[in-house]
Each structure stands twice: as C-alpha cells, then as structure tokens.
Design an enzyme around this catalytic site. Structure first.
Site, PDB file in Angstrom:
ATOM      1  CG  ASP A  38      49.362 -35.013   5.795  1.00 59.73           C
ATOM      2  OD1 ASP A  38      50.021 -35.573   6.098  1.00 59.73           O
ATOM      3  OD2 ASP A  38      48.214 -34.788   6.907  1.00 59.73           O
ATOM      4  CB  SER A  39      53.835 -31.429   4.794  1.00 58.88           C
ATOM      5  OG  SER A  39      53.307 -30.508   6.011  1.00 58.88           O
ATOM      6  CD  GLN A  93      49.375 -22.164   6.792  1.00 56.55           C
ATOM      7  OE1 GLN A  93      48.708 -21.574   7.427  1.00 56.55           O
ATOM      8  NE2 GLN A  93      49.463 -23.456   6.829  1.00 56.55           N
ATOM      9  N   GLY A 107      45.617 -23.300   7.083  1.00 58.07           N
ATOM     10  CA  GLY A 107      45.533 -22.269   8.269  1.00 58.07           C
ATOM     11  C   GLY A 107      43.998 -22.116   8.108  1.00 58.07           C
ATOM     12  CG  ASP A 143      42.069 -33.205   3.656  1.00 60.97           C
ATOM     13  OD1 ASP A 143      42.070 -33.873   4.788  1.00 60.97           O
ATOM     14  OD2 ASP A 143      42.318 -32.029   3.373  1.00 60.97           O
ATOM     15  CB  CYS A 159      21.098 -42.326   0.653  1.00 61.04           C
ATOM     16  SG  CYS A 159      22.622 -43.102   0.309  1.00 61.04           S
ATOM     17  CB  CYS A 173      25.108 -45.294  -0.092  1.00 62.85           C
ATOM     18  SG  CYS A 173      24.633 -45.740   1.575  1.00 62.85           S
ATOM     19  CB  CYS A 186      20.371 -46.184   2.229  1.00 62.70           C
ATOM     20  SG  CYS A 186      21.290 -44.682   3.576  1.00 62.70           S
ATOM     21  CG  HIS A 240      24.943 -42.729   4.795  1.00 66.79           C
ATOM     22  ND1 HIS A 240      24.140 -42.849   3.986  1.00 66.79           N
ATOM     23  CD2 HIS A 240      24.722 -41.463   5.458  1.00 66.79           C
ATOM     24  CE1 HIS A 240      23.258 -41.688   4.057  1.00 66.79           C
ATOM     25  NE2 HIS A 240      23.829 -40.906   4.838  1.00 66.79           N
TER      26      HIS A 240
END
Length: 379
Positions: free
Chosen positions: A94-95, A191, A218, A268, A306, A308, A311, A337
């Site tokens: 990111d900036s 924005q 935003g 994200d 799950c 994973c 789990c 998880h």
C-alpha cells in the site's frame, strides 16, 4: 510490456461476479482473492511456507511501516522485499497514505504532500507522492499503490471534493515518479466517500491516466455495510473491465462475498489475524471465541468442517489454554485457522461463480453463518 495483466475467465450469469486471474512478475493468482496482510514483511506468527500451504498467491506489506523499520534502503540492499522475507509469490504494497492519516494526530496536508509525526518516536516526517513511489520502487513489490488522501468517515461534501481533486493530482505525480513500470504495476485509488458524483469524478480522473489496476479506497472505515454495498454498486461499473479491481481493507466473510457479487477481484484486511490473537475464530457455523469458559473441556476442533493444520491436530480446550496463557503458539494456531478459512471461502466463491450460482451460495453461507438472524454477531 505491462507488469500486471488481468485475465477474465468467466462472468457469473446469476450475479455478474467475475472469475479471473491476475498475472504478476512473481506468478499468477486466481480471483476473487483475499490477500493476507504482512505489515512488517511478515504475516504475524505465520511462515511463508504456512502461507503457501494454505494457498495464498499474494500478500500485502505496508510501505509506511517498512519505511520506518527497517528502512527501504536496507530492503533494496537485500535484493527487494521478496528476497528479504523469502516469499517468491506476488506482493502488493500500500502507499502508506492510510497510516499517515490514521496513526498520526499531528498532520498537515499540503499540495506537496503530508507533514506528520512518526507514531513510534514523535519525529517529524514528510511523505509525498514522489516519496511513496521511491520507497515502493526500493521494496520491489509486484503491485504498488498510488499515494492518496484517506478522508475520515463521515466527511462533508466540500471537503471530500477538494480531497478527491488532490488525490487525482497526486496520482498523476505518482505515475511520473514511478521508475519501474516494466516489473512493478501501479494501481490508482478511487476516493469520494459515499458521494456518487465524487466517486464518478475520481474514477474518470484515474481511468484517464490508464493505470494497470484500480482500487476503491475510503470504505470499511466505519460506515454501515449497506452504505459500503451501495457505494460499490455505483463505483465498480466505473472501473475498466479488463483490469483488476481491488477493495481495500475488507476482510469479514460477508463483505468478501458481497464485494465479489459486485465485481471486486481483490481484498485485504488485518481482521483475520488481529482477532485470532484474541482467540476469535471464523468457522463454518459462525463466530467462535475460543477463550470463553465453555470451551475449557471441549476436545473437538475449532471447526469440525475444516481440514486446516489447526483443526486436524488441536482441540478447542488446548487452544483456549494457550490463548488464556498468552502463548504465541495459540495465536499461531488461531491465525492459521482464520487465514485458511478465508482463503478456502474465496475458493468456494470462485467455484460458485464457475457454476453460475454465487447468489445461491451467498444465501446458503449467510444462513449457516447466522448473518440472517436478528442481532447476529459480526466482526
């Protein structure tokens, strides 16, 4: 030659959602995609091998924090962020704009950039569009973000209009200052808050500059979910259909599905890792706070549906014990998880698009998760 290329594979007949693939200098990833956040060149408690194992094709790192520690010149000397952190898949940075506006109480916005104080030391600092490009060029991320102003929510129309105009001017300066367009793609950030007219103006300004991808900024800053969805509905169609569309800072399961429904490709958020460290887990049946007393003698997995690492190997009782004792391993297990859960959720979203049934999938998921219930607990 462009560093970033978007490939549209299919459009869901039921919803219009997009199934695609983003090609980067460090490999391709399927979309819609969730990007785990590795703020300081690490996803907290996770190794790169963990992230590969759970299927992450791209992660996000933070320009502002890496500028402060260890410094972008050190990362440049190490051969770039990929080598520095031993991650050979895609990275987005990111900036730094969001952190400048969210972490610093004392800041002054000028046309040249932003004066503010280091949130760690109090030192006076200055960041401009050119500075943000220099830092990200040194980091060597596959996808860079333009430096923008991140206005608060809510913001008055007149303030937002001036902010949007400034962000457009800064975006043009970012393109001019970007030194590595052949191996680093630069995305513009749309924005405009909740104002349709300003979102349209911002999108027109940025699309005219022909960035290889576009983000919506935003949102997820305190506004109600229905406001976010409404803004997406009138903003996403303004973005080019042949380039990636990125909704910044969104990571709750319902918002990921609702964003994909409205044509978003990339997401994200720190949410899954942040709540994991306090013992809050995402499961196929809803939100589970494993530190609660009722799990003291519960020897079943966090989520019986799950598969994973967490789990398959550890019980709620054991993980509760670790979290209550502030043991790092407990935080690692819950983090693994939650990230696995969201990455698998996006796999299910992609499959539903492939089968032209994302709307049906949303209803099924919301019912199982409890989002349709009155006073449902969200994140």
């Amino acid at each position: 030659m462009t560093a970033i290329r978007y490939e549209l594979i299919k459009t869901c007949k039921q919803t219009g959602a997009r199934l695609g693939k983003v090609h980067t200098p460090h490999g391709s990833f399927d979309t819609p995609a969730f990007m785990p956040v590795g703020t300081l060149a690490t996803v907290k408690t996770m190794s790169p091998e963990d992230l590969v194992e759970m299927g992450a094709g791209i992660i996000l790192s933070n320009t502002y924090h890496l500028w402060l520690r260890p410094g972008h010149e050190i990362i440049r000397e190490a051969g770039g962020l990929h080598k520095f952190m031993n991650w050979d898949r895609a990275i987005l940075t990111d900036s730094g704009g969001f952190q400048v506006f969210s972490l610093s109480d004392l800041r002054k916005i000028e046309e040249e950039g932003v004066h503010f104080r280091n949130h760690l030391s109090g030192e006076k600092l200055f960041l401009s569009p050119e500075g943000a490009m220099e830092i990200q060029n040194a980091l060597g991320s596959d996808i860079m973000m333009a430096f923008d102003e991140c206005p608060p929510y809510p913001a008055e129309y007149d303030y937002m209009k001036k902010s949007v105009e400034r962000t457009s001017r800064w975006a043009e300066r970012c393109l001019t200052a970007h030194q590595r367009p052949n191996d680093q793609g630069l995305f513009g950030i749309i924005q405009g808050g909740e104002y349709e007219e300003l979102r349209k103006q911002s999108a027109q300004d940025l699309v005219s500059l022909d960035f290889p991808g576009y983000a919506i900024g935003g949102l997820s800053v305190g506004e109600p979910k229905d406001v976010m969805n409404r803004v997406l509905e009138f903003t996403t169609p303004l973005m080019p259909s042949n380039k990636p569309r990125y909704l910044m800072g969104v990571g709750s399961p319902d918002s990921l599905i609702d964003g994909a429904l409205r044509g978003i490709d990339m997401f994200d958020c720190v949410l899954p890792t942040r709540i994991a460290r306090n013992g809050t887990c995402m499961t196929s049946e809803g939100r589970l706070v494993v530190r609660n007393a009722k799990y003291e003698k519960d020897f079943g997995p966090i989520d019986p549906n799950c598969d994973c690492y967490t789990c398959k190997n550890y019980s709620r009782a054991y993980i509760r014990h670790l979290i209550k004792c502030s043991e790092t391993f407990g935080m690692r297990l819950t983090t693994y998880h939650n990230l696995h859960f969201l990455l698998k959720l996006m796999e299910q979203v992609r499959q539903a698009i492939r089968e032209d049934r994302l709307g049906d999938f949303r209803e099924e998921f919301f019912e199982a998760y409890g989002f349709n219930k009155p006073n449902a607990k969200n994140f």
